[in-house]
Design an enzyme around this catalytic site. Structure first.
Site, PDB file in Angstrom:
ATOM      1  N   HIS A  12       0.847  -1.205   0.000  1.00 26.23           N
ATOM      2  CA  HIS A  12       0.000   0.000   0.000  1.00 26.23           C
ATOM      3  C   HIS A  12       0.878   1.250   0.000  1.00 26.23           C
ATOM      4  O   HIS A  12       1.334   1.708   1.052  1.00 26.23           O
ATOM      5  CB  HIS A  12      -0.918  -0.023   1.237  1.00 26.23           C
ATOM      6  CG  HIS A  12      -1.949   1.055   1.270  1.00 26.23           C
ATOM      7  ND1 HIS A  12      -3.319   0.793   1.260  1.00 26.23           N
ATOM      8  CD2 HIS A  12      -1.854   2.410   1.300  1.00 26.23           C
ATOM      9  CE1 HIS A  12      -3.990   1.931   1.300  1.00 26.23           C
ATOM     10  NE2 HIS A  12      -3.116   2.939   1.340  1.00 26.23           N
ATOM     11  N   HIS A 192      -9.775   1.837  -0.304  1.00 29.54           N
ATOM     12  CA  HIS A 192      -9.605   2.422   1.032  1.00 29.54           C
ATOM     13  C   HIS A 192     -10.953   2.409   1.763  1.00 29.54           C
ATOM     14  O   HIS A 192     -11.954   2.883   1.217  1.00 29.54           O
ATOM     15  CB  HIS A 192      -9.152   3.878   0.924  1.00 29.54           C
ATOM     16  CG  HIS A 192      -7.706   4.051   0.581  1.00 29.54           C
ATOM     17  ND1 HIS A 192      -7.152   3.588  -0.568  1.00 29.54           N
ATOM     18  CD2 HIS A 192      -6.707   4.673   1.266  1.00 29.54           C
ATOM     19  CE1 HIS A 192      -5.862   3.902  -0.588  1.00 29.54           C
ATOM     20  NE2 HIS A 192      -5.564   4.569   0.510  1.00 29.54           N
ATOM     21  N   GLU A 195     -10.775   3.780   7.510  1.00 33.52           N
ATOM     22  CA  GLU A 195      -9.691   4.627   8.018  1.00 33.52           C
ATOM     23  C   GLU A 195     -10.384   5.781   8.739  1.00 33.52           C
ATOM     24  O   GLU A 195     -10.315   5.895   9.954  1.00 33.52           O
ATOM     25  CB  GLU A 195      -8.811   5.114   6.852  1.00 33.52           C
ATOM     26  CG  GLU A 195      -7.656   6.022   7.272  1.00 33.52           C
ATOM     27  CD  GLU A 195      -6.901   6.633   6.069  1.00 33.52           C
ATOM     28  OE1 GLU A 195      -7.429   6.611   4.936  1.00 33.52           O
ATOM     29  OE2 GLU A 195      -5.791   7.160   6.291  1.00 33.52           O
TER      30      GLU A 195
HETATM   31  N1  HPA Z   1      -5.340   7.931   1.835  1.00 33.06           N
HETATM   32  C1  HPA Z   1      -6.328   8.115   0.974  1.00 33.06           C
HETATM   33  N2  HPA Z   1      -6.140   8.624  -0.205  1.00 33.06           N
HETATM   34  C2  HPA Z   1      -4.910   8.975  -0.570  1.00 33.06           C
HETATM   35  C3  HPA Z   1      -3.861   8.824   0.281  1.00 33.06           C
HETATM   36  C4  HPA Z   1      -4.076   8.263   1.546  1.00 33.06           C
HETATM   37  O1  HPA Z   1      -3.142   8.084   2.356  1.00 33.06           O
HETATM   38  N3  HPA Z   1      -2.755   9.250  -0.363  1.00 33.06           N
HETATM   39  C5  HPA Z   1      -3.161   9.644  -1.562  1.00 33.06           C
HETATM   40  N4  HPA Z   1      -4.457   9.488  -1.706  1.00 33.06           N
HETATM   41 ZN    ZN Z   2      -3.601   5.000   1.253  1.00 32.91          ZN
END
Ligand code: HPA
Ligand code: ZN
Length: 328
Positions: A12, A192, A195
């Site tokens: 990642h 993603h 988070e």
């Molecule tokens: N998180 C989500 N989107 C992103 C990130 C990240 O760390 N870096 C670049 N785009």
């Molecule tokens: Zn990321």
């Protein structure tokens, strides 16, 4: 030997987010672009929170405007990763930042990036594969263009498709067309979630997009039913502890849920996300995890084994990387 010296797999990593600040400043200087507001007096990237991080990130991307810029960037990233013991890495590449989603432009950028990857493999003994990512806050239409670029260039080097960007904008399901398009082209999927979004965002990612890996996913720890679903579906989490600490999800490594996720049977891996932004390296992630949880060589070997199995590369590459892991 310290655990930090072990060979490592990273799954990642955002390509532009891995750009050293000095590299971005050098390009800005060459192109006479003023980026002074992006950096602290000590030269590091300057941001307050996640939304501000994304805007600083995109402003830094303004100097990366040609395939040649990306060729240089790729070499710089791989030299740094190899110096930290990484032997295999998957990087997130966004057609949005490489020609704006135009297929011909994307092919030119990709050729330059792959050219640099071949050179780096020869010079630094590190293997790279690409995962094309759409950017959530750019919306579903831009994501479709990225998915078309992904489908056209899918193969043994572009091996996956995913999504980054601002998790608070829209829903995972809004991007179903893009993910279905990528899947039909034979690409493996990650996104993603979990988070900044809560556990429900991880559930949406798995159910609505059918991903086999989740970027972060750490907030799944808040929901035991979801943990069971993640284990049952054999989903792997791309965990980036240092990134989570800098962005304020957890106050310190010792409070990070990675150890609890692992104890619950979840497949976890370790990555840096955007290393210079989060003042980290793979070496530092290993050192901090060893310190916080007492993990030793066997624990890191198990993490690497999980990462190797979850890597989106072909079997021949997986076997080659396995040999590299076994002969540090
Ligand atoms: N998180 C989500 N989107 C992103 C990130 C990240 O760390 N870096 C670049 N785009
Ligand atoms: Zn990321």
């Amino acid at each position: 030997m310290s655990v930090a010296d072990l060979p490592k797999i990273e799954l990642h990593l955002h390509h532009e987010g891995a750009a050293p600040p000095a590299f971005i400043r050098q390009l800005a200087h060459e192109k006479r672009i003023d980026l002074s507001g992006l950096f602290k007096p000590d030269g590091r990237y300057d941001f307050r929170d996640f939304a501000h991080f994304l805007s600083v990130y995109e402003a830094a991307c303004e100097v990366l405007k040609s395939p040649e810029d990306f060729r240089r960037l790729t070499l710089a990233i791989l030299e740094e990763s190899a110096a930290n013991g990484v032997v295999y890495s998957e990087t997130f590449l966004s057609p949005d930042f490489c020609g704006g989603g135009d297929l011909q432009a994307w092919c030119d950028y990709l050729a330059a990036i792959q050219d640099a990857a071949v050179e780096a493999e020869r010079k630094f003994d590190i293997t790279l594969r690409g995962v094309i990512t759409c950017v959530r806050h750019f919306g579903p239409e831009k994501a479709k263009a990225s998915a078309r670029c992904a489908a056209e260039t899918a193969g043994d080097w572009i091996t996956g498709f995913g999504m980054g960007g601002n998790e608070s904008v829209g829903a995972q399901g809004d991007f179903k067309w893009a993910f279905d398009c990528a899947r039909e082209a034979g690409l493996r999927l990650t996104t993603h979630a979990g988070e900044f979004g809560g556990p429900e965002s991880v559930r949406d990612a798995i159910r609505d997009l059918g991903v086999e890996r989740v970027g972060h996913g750490v907030r799944a720890i808040e929901d035991p039913d979801l943990i069971r679903e993640i284990v049952d579906r054999d989903v792997t989490l791309e965990v980036c502890p240092g990134s989570n600490v800098v962005l304020g999800l957890y106050p310190e490594f010792a409070a990070h849920p990675i150890a609890r996720l692992r104890e619950a049977g979840v497949k976890v891996t370790v990555s840096t996300d955007d290393p210079p932004f989060f003042h980290t390296t793979m070496r530092r992630e290993y050192e901090m995890l060893a310190q916080a949880f007492g993990w030793g060589a066997e624990d890191f070997a198990a993490l690497n084994d999980t990462a190797l199995n979850a890597a989106f590369c072909d079997e021949e590459t997986r076997a080659r990387v396995k040999t590299r892991l076994e002969t540090p």
